[in-house]
Design a protein around this motif. Structure first.
Motif, PDB file in Angstrom:
ATOM      1  N   UNK A 171      68.189  -4.710   3.927  1.00 53.09           N
ATOM      2  CA  UNK A 171      68.254  -3.247   4.013  1.00 53.09           C
ATOM      3  C   UNK A 171      67.882  -2.599   2.686  1.00 53.09           C
ATOM      4  N   UNK A 172      68.385  -3.158   1.575  1.00 49.13           N
ATOM      5  CA  UNK A 172      68.076  -2.599   0.257  1.00 49.13           C
ATOM      6  C   UNK A 172      66.585  -2.716  -0.047  1.00 49.13           C
ATOM      7  N   UNK A 173      65.998  -3.857   0.301  1.00 48.06           N
ATOM      8  CA  UNK A 173      64.574  -4.042   0.044  1.00 48.06           C
ATOM      9  C   UNK A 173      63.718  -3.108   0.891  1.00 48.06           C
ATOM     10  N   UNK A 174      64.126  -2.897   2.141  1.00 51.45           N
ATOM     11  CA  UNK A 174      63.376  -1.980   3.004  1.00 51.45           C
ATOM     12  C   UNK A 174      63.407  -0.559   2.444  1.00 51.45           C
ATOM     13  N   UNK A 175      64.595  -0.132   2.022  1.00 50.96           N
ATOM     14  CA  UNK A 175      64.708   1.205   1.442  1.00 50.96           C
ATOM     15  C   UNK A 175      63.875   1.318   0.169  1.00 50.96           C
ATOM     16  N   UNK A 176      63.927   0.270  -0.666  1.00 50.32           N
ATOM     17  CA  UNK A 176      63.140   0.288  -1.902  1.00 50.32           C
ATOM     18  C   UNK A 176      61.648   0.334  -1.598  1.00 50.32           C
ATOM     19  N   UNK A 177      61.226  -0.398  -0.563  1.00 50.75           N
ATOM     20  CA  UNK A 177      59.807  -0.398  -0.198  1.00 50.75           C
ATOM     21  C   UNK A 177      59.354   0.980   0.275  1.00 50.75           C
ATOM     22  N   UNK A 178      60.126   1.596   1.163  1.00 54.10           N
ATOM     23  CA  UNK A 178      59.710   2.887   1.715  1.00 54.10           C
ATOM     24  C   UNK A 178      59.777   4.010   0.692  1.00 54.10           C
ATOM     25  N   UNK A 179      60.496   3.774  -0.401  1.00 49.38           N
ATOM     26  CA  UNK A 179      60.510   4.762  -1.475  1.00 49.38           C
ATOM     27  C   UNK A 179      59.126   4.904  -2.099  1.00 49.38           C
ATOM     28  N   UNK A 180      58.353   3.819  -2.104  1.00 50.42           N
ATOM     29  CA  UNK A 180      57.027   3.838  -2.738  1.00 50.42           C
ATOM     30  C   UNK A 180      56.077   4.817  -2.036  1.00 50.42           C
ATOM     31  N   UNK A 181      55.810   4.672  -0.709  1.00 53.10           N
ATOM     32  CA  UNK A 181      54.899   5.630  -0.073  1.00 53.10           C
ATOM     33  C   UNK A 181      55.442   7.057  -0.065  1.00 53.10           C
ATOM     34  N   UNK A 182      56.770   7.203   0.049  1.00 48.46           N
ATOM     35  CA  UNK A 182      57.344   8.550   0.023  1.00 48.46           C
ATOM     36  C   UNK A 182      57.137   9.203  -1.348  1.00 48.46           C
TER      37      UNK A 182
END
Length: 305
Positions: free
Chosen positions: A10-21
């Motif tokens: 979950x933490x990695x997914x949130x960190x990943x989606x922070x990039x395109x946002x």
């Protein structure tokens, strides 16, 4: 012990989606500056560049911190997240200095603002996106005990503060006709960002310095020990430290001199399970001492039967 797989994922997914946002918000803010020529909007955009870099760092570090312990890192890689948070705090400070660098010349020579309505609308939309995502990251960072996510959330939240300040400055400049308010407010907002950066850095340095767990959690651990150490005579030298999502608990347990190793081991198993009931990611080390001279003169926490 490492992070629980679900928490790591979950933490990695949130960190990943922070990039395109972050890239999306950066594009919105730079377009707002392009339309208006506002130095405050340019400053806001400069901070968003830092957001993109910080998001990439957080994503990489969270994955590295989740690696299991190995021969070179027998206690795991959890502290890597603190390095990410320190870097992010430094980047926040850099962003604030860049804002001051752009704003000071504009204070001396303020320029008129073009297409203000369009610029305000775009910047407001970017601020809403950031506010929602920052709230999600901060809550998740606390839930998963992830310094990297928490720092990223606070960084984005400081960006929201910047956006609010920029909007207020532009509105005041438009209404009053005093265009100097635009860069002046950018400087004020930069000071607030510096403060946010300092808080992120200070919190991360505490983690690198093996700070003890919070008082509430320490009290819960002591209560768990007291309720589950029947058969022992007490404990002393209780120490805790926190490394991102993992905590380390170490103490000495005094037992009757005639107690067998098996009986003492059973008490230790019970205590470890109780402590992990407080924090599932706890590493527990218990040193067993037989009743005798070594325990004399040491403050002992007496257990309930």
């Amino acid at each position: 012990m490492t992070h629980a797989p679900s928490a790591v994922g979950s933490a990695q997914k949130l960190a990943f989606w922070t990039i395109p946002l972050s890239i999306l918000v950066l594009g919105m803010k730079l377009s707002a500056w392009w339309f208006t020529g506002s130095v405050a909007l340019l400053s806001d955009g400069l901070e968003s560049i830092v957001n993109v870099v910080a998001a990439v760092i957080a994503f990489v570090v969270i994955g590295y911190a989740a690696k299991p312990a190995d021969e070179d890192h027998p206690f795991g890689h959890h502290k890597a997240e603190y390095f990410s948070a320190v870097i992010e705090g430094v980047l926040i400070v850099v962003a604030a200095l860049l804002i001051v660098y752009e704003a000071v010349p504009a204070v001396l020579d303020p320029a008129p603002i073009e297409a203000p309505t369009l610029g305000l609308a775009i910047n407001f939309a970017a601020g809403v996106v950031n506010a929602i995502w920052a709230t999600i990251l901060i809550r998740a960072g606390r839930a998963y005990r992830s310094p990297a996510l928490t720092a990223d959330g606070h960084h984005i939240l400081s960006d929201v503060v910047t956006s609010v300040g920029v909007l207020v400055g532009l509105i005041l400049a438009i209404v009053t006709g005093y265009t100097i308010l635009d860069p002046l407010l950018a400087v004020v907002v930069a000071c607030n960002i510096l403060f946010q950066g300092w808080k992120v850095i200070a919190g991360s340095v505490n983690g690198l310095m093996d700070r003890a767990v919070p008082a509430e959690e320490d009290a819960a651990i002591q209560a768990a020990i007291a309720a589950n150490a029947a058969g022992s005579l007490g404990v002393h030298d209780l120490k805790t430290r926190q490394a991102a999502a993992v905590i380390f608990v170490d103490f000495h347990m005094v037992v009757p001199a005639d107690m067998t190793v098996g009986e003492a081991h059973d008490i230790c198993d019970r205590l470890e399970e109780a402590i992990r009931g407080v924090n599932a990611a706890a590493h527990v080390a218990i040193h067993i001492e037989p009743e005798g001279e070594k325990a004399h003169g040491i403050r002992v926490m007496v257990m309930k039967d």
